[in-house]
Design a protein around this motif. Structure first.
Motif, PDB file in Angstrom:
ATOM      1  N   UNK A  35     -44.322   0.137  -6.349  1.00 24.58           N
ATOM      2  CA  UNK A  35     -44.963   1.131  -5.498  1.00 24.58           C
ATOM      3  C   UNK A  35     -43.878   1.979  -4.846  1.00 24.58           C
ATOM      4  N   UNK A  36     -44.245   3.200  -4.493  1.00 21.21           N
ATOM      5  CA  UNK A  36     -43.277   4.102  -3.850  1.00 21.21           C
ATOM      6  C   UNK A  36     -43.959   4.779  -2.664  1.00 21.21           C
ATOM      7  N   UNK A  37     -43.396   4.571  -1.486  1.00 17.00           N
ATOM      8  CA  UNK A  37     -43.947   5.211  -0.291  1.00 17.00           C
ATOM      9  C   UNK A  37     -42.990   6.289   0.187  1.00 17.00           C
ATOM     10  N   UNK A  38     -43.490   7.501   0.253  1.00 20.09           N
ATOM     11  CA  UNK A  38     -42.703   8.627   0.755  1.00 20.09           C
ATOM     12  C   UNK A  38     -42.830   8.624   2.276  1.00 20.09           C
ATOM     13  N   UNK A  39     -41.799   8.153   2.962  1.00 23.12           N
ATOM     14  CA  UNK A  39     -41.861   8.052   4.416  1.00 23.12           C
ATOM     15  C   UNK A  39     -41.258   9.276   5.102  1.00 23.12           C
ATOM     16  N   UNK A  40     -40.951  10.288   4.303  1.00 20.99           N
ATOM     17  CA  UNK A  40     -40.369  11.505   4.877  1.00 20.99           C
ATOM     18  C   UNK A  40     -41.495  12.413   5.364  1.00 20.99           C
ATOM     19  N   UNK A  41     -42.014  12.059   6.549  1.00 20.61           N
ATOM     20  CA  UNK A  41     -43.188  12.743   7.084  1.00 20.61           C
ATOM     21  C   UNK A  41     -42.941  14.240   7.274  1.00 20.61           C
ATOM     22  N   UNK A  42     -41.741  14.591   7.691  1.00 21.75           N
ATOM     23  CA  UNK A  42     -41.475  16.012   7.983  1.00 21.75           C
ATOM     24  C   UNK A  42     -41.166  16.825   6.733  1.00 21.75           C
ATOM     25  N   UNK A  43     -40.793  16.167   5.667  1.00 20.98           N
ATOM     26  CA  UNK A  43     -40.484  16.921   4.431  1.00 20.98           C
ATOM     27  C   UNK A  43     -40.829  16.116   3.190  1.00 20.98           C
ATOM     28  N   UNK A  44     -42.136  15.796   3.006  1.00 19.13           N
ATOM     29  CA  UNK A  44     -42.491  14.947   1.860  1.00 19.13           C
ATOM     30  C   UNK A  44     -42.211  15.647   0.533  1.00 19.13           C
ATOM     31  N   UNK A  45     -41.423  15.019  -0.323  1.00 18.84           N
ATOM     32  CA  UNK A  45     -41.103  15.668  -1.598  1.00 18.84           C
ATOM     33  C   UNK A  45     -41.763  14.985  -2.796  1.00 18.84           C
ATOM     34  N   UNK A  46     -42.388  13.834  -2.536  1.00 19.98           N
ATOM     35  CA  UNK A  46     -43.003  13.085  -3.636  1.00 19.98           C
ATOM     36  C   UNK A  46     -44.067  13.871  -4.408  1.00 19.98           C
ATOM     37  N   UNK A  47     -44.960  14.618  -3.714  1.00 16.10           N
ATOM     38  CA  UNK A  47     -45.965  15.362  -4.481  1.00 16.10           C
ATOM     39  C   UNK A  47     -45.320  16.273  -5.527  1.00 16.10           C
ATOM     40  N   UNK A  48     -44.200  16.916  -5.182  1.00 18.04           N
ATOM     41  CA  UNK A  48     -43.515  17.796  -6.146  1.00 18.04           C
ATOM     42  C   UNK A  48     -42.814  16.961  -7.211  1.00 18.04           C
ATOM     43  N   UNK A  49     -42.118  15.912  -6.768  1.00 21.88           N
ATOM     44  CA  UNK A  49     -41.323  15.114  -7.717  1.00 21.88           C
ATOM     45  C   UNK A  49     -42.186  14.389  -8.741  1.00 21.88           C
ATOM     46  N   UNK A  50     -43.484  14.200  -8.411  1.00 20.81           N
ATOM     47  CA  UNK A  50     -44.378  13.531  -9.368  1.00 20.81           C
ATOM     48  C   UNK A  50     -45.441  14.502  -9.902  1.00 20.81           C
ATOM     49  N   UNK A  51     -45.225  15.793  -9.694  1.00 17.21           N
ATOM     50  CA  UNK A  51     -46.144  16.824 -10.180  1.00 17.21           C
ATOM     51  C   UNK A  51     -47.585  16.512  -9.750  1.00 17.21           C
ATOM     52  N   UNK A  52     -47.754  16.226  -8.449  1.00 24.04           N
ATOM     53  CA  UNK A  52     -49.071  15.812  -7.976  1.00 24.04           C
ATOM     54  C   UNK A  52     -49.410  16.511  -6.656  1.00 24.04           C
ATOM     55  N   UNK A  53     -49.084  17.797  -6.556  1.00 25.43           N
ATOM     56  CA  UNK A  53     -49.315  18.482  -5.276  1.00 25.43           C
ATOM     57  C   UNK A  53     -50.801  18.573  -4.948  1.00 25.43           C
ATOM     58  N   UNK A  54     -51.666  18.466  -5.962  1.00 21.56           N
ATOM     59  CA  UNK A  54     -53.103  18.580  -5.694  1.00 21.56           C
ATOM     60  C   UNK A  54     -53.788  17.223  -5.542  1.00 21.56           C
ATOM     61  N   UNK A  75     -47.935   9.359  -0.291  1.00 16.65           N
ATOM     62  CA  UNK A  75     -47.124  10.278   0.508  1.00 16.65           C
ATOM     63  C   UNK A  75     -48.013  10.945   1.537  1.00 16.65           C
ATOM     64  N   UNK A  76     -47.459  11.246   2.696  1.00 18.06           N
ATOM     65  CA  UNK A  76     -48.205  11.990   3.705  1.00 18.06           C
ATOM     66  C   UNK A  76     -48.564  13.372   3.143  1.00 18.06           C
ATOM     67  N   UNK A  77     -47.753  13.812   2.177  1.00 20.09           N
ATOM     68  CA  UNK A  77     -48.001  15.113   1.533  1.00 20.09           C
ATOM     69  C   UNK A  77     -49.314  15.143   0.762  1.00 20.09           C
ATOM     70  N   UNK A  78     -49.887  13.964   0.427  1.00 21.25           N
ATOM     71  CA  UNK A  78     -51.189  13.928  -0.244  1.00 21.25           C
ATOM     72  C   UNK A  78     -52.324  14.126   0.752  1.00 21.25           C
ATOM     73  N   UNK A  79     -52.012  13.919   2.040  1.00 20.46           N
ATOM     74  CA  UNK A  79     -53.059  13.946   3.067  1.00 20.46           C
ATOM     75  C   UNK A  79     -52.989  15.180   3.953  1.00 20.46           C
ATOM     76  N   UNK A  80     -51.761  15.688   4.137  1.00 24.80           N
ATOM     77  CA  UNK A  80     -51.560  16.854   5.005  1.00 24.80           C
ATOM     78  C   UNK A  80     -50.932  17.948   4.144  1.00 24.80           C
ATOM     79  N   UNK A  81     -51.329  19.181   4.362  1.00 26.03           N
ATOM     80  CA  UNK A  81     -50.761  20.279   3.573  1.00 26.03           C
ATOM     81  C   UNK A  81     -49.240  20.322   3.766  1.00 26.03           C
TER      82      UNK A  81
END
Ligand SMILES: Nc1ncnc2c1ncn2[C@@H]1O[C@H](COP(=O)(O)OP(=O)(O)OP(=O)(O)O)[C@@H](O)[C@H]1O
Length: 261
Positions: A35-54, A75-81
């Motif tokens: 499992x991979x948790x993106x804990x970079x709340x202020x700059x989540x990059x996981x959505x981009x790095x896994x091609x999953x911004x949507x 990633x918090x990026x999956x929940x917050x814009x």
């Protein structure tokens, strides 16, 4: 979860998220459930790095993680814009991270990798203290400036008694895509020297290449193909980390040796 490994760096921009994603994918390549948790709340990059911004995690009894490249990711990026900066104070961030960690339906994992926010402030300290971490991996470039900062990350993990599992040197040398020549843009040997000075294992070195930058932006981690030079570098790091983790796991249960009568 059998193990939780934090990936940290003293300095931003050294490639911590890129290493985290590729390390997770490479560990999955070894047959581990990761499992991979993106804990970079202020700059989540996981959505981009896994091609999953949507990707929007289905909720119900917990959040459903994204499944991609053989790993589960949240990633918090999956929940917050991600385009909107999250204007939260430290305690809110810590609360959100705890929720992501505990409310995600990870299932059974051999290892959860946490991509920590860069730096060594309050949020990082709380995360390191409140999460039952098996240990931490630190990422640095060989540059003096980055090495000075990685010492702070090492000191932070030591302060909260988190074992240091090893160091990854990123951007070790620039490999020219035209002639293949290696140029040590950020110097050489810095990671190895630092690892030795801190009594840590050097888990591996990742070159600075166009392929890594392009595949990161395209959301296709290079580690999916261990036959490439870049994929092989991450495969080595994953194998070394797996060995360190397995050795640590065996430590509390030493073999019982009966002495001859
Ligand atoms: N080995 C590499 N070769 C080429 N480009 C790389 C490499 N590692 C990282 N990069 C690029 O460097 C940039 C920073 O990487 P990344 O976002 O992973 O760093 P970070 O330390 O997580 O940053 P932050 O601290 O801001 O979250 C990205 O554009 C990434 O694609």
């Amino acid at each position: 979860m059998k193990r939780i490994v934090a990936v940290g760096s003293g300095k931003g921009g050294v490639g911590k998220s890129t290493v985290s994603v590729n390390l997770a994918v490479a560990l999955a390549g070894l047959g581990w459930r990761v499992g991979l948790l993106d804990a970079d709340i202020y700059g989540p990059s996981l959505p981009t790095l896994l091609d999953a911004v949507d990707y929007k995690p289905a909720a119900g009894e917990g959040l459903v993680p994204l499944e991609a490249y053989g790993i589960k990711a949240m990633s918090i990026g999956f929940l917050v814009d991600p385009a909107k900066a999250v204007v939260w104070r430290g305690p809110m961030v810590t609360g959100a991270l705890n929720q992501l960690l505990r409310d995600t339906r990870w299932g059974e994992l051999d290892c959860l990798i946490i991509d920590m926010p860069p730096g060594t402030g309050d949020i990082q300290l709380s995360l390191a203290q409140q999460t039952p971490l098996t240990g931490a991996v630190v990422v640095t470039t060989p540059q003096k400036l980055a090495l000075v900062d990685v010492r702070k990350a090492v000191a932070m993990f030591r302060t909260v008694n988190v074992p240091l599992l090893g160091l990854v040197e990123n951007m070790s040398a620039f490999i020219c895509p035209h002639c293949g020549e290696a140029t040590a843009v950020f110097g050489t040997g810095g990671g190895a020297r630092e690892a030795e000075a801190e009594g840590m294992e050097l888990l591996g070195e990742v070159p600075l290449t166009l392929a890594i930058r392009e595949s990161s932006d395209a959301g296709r981690p290079v580690a999916v193909d261990p036959t490439t030079a870049e994929g092989a570098a991450y495969a080595t790091i994953a194998a070394n980390l797996a060995a360190v983790l397995e050795a640590r796991q065996e430590k509390p249960f030493p073999a019982i040796v009966f002495e001859e009568a």
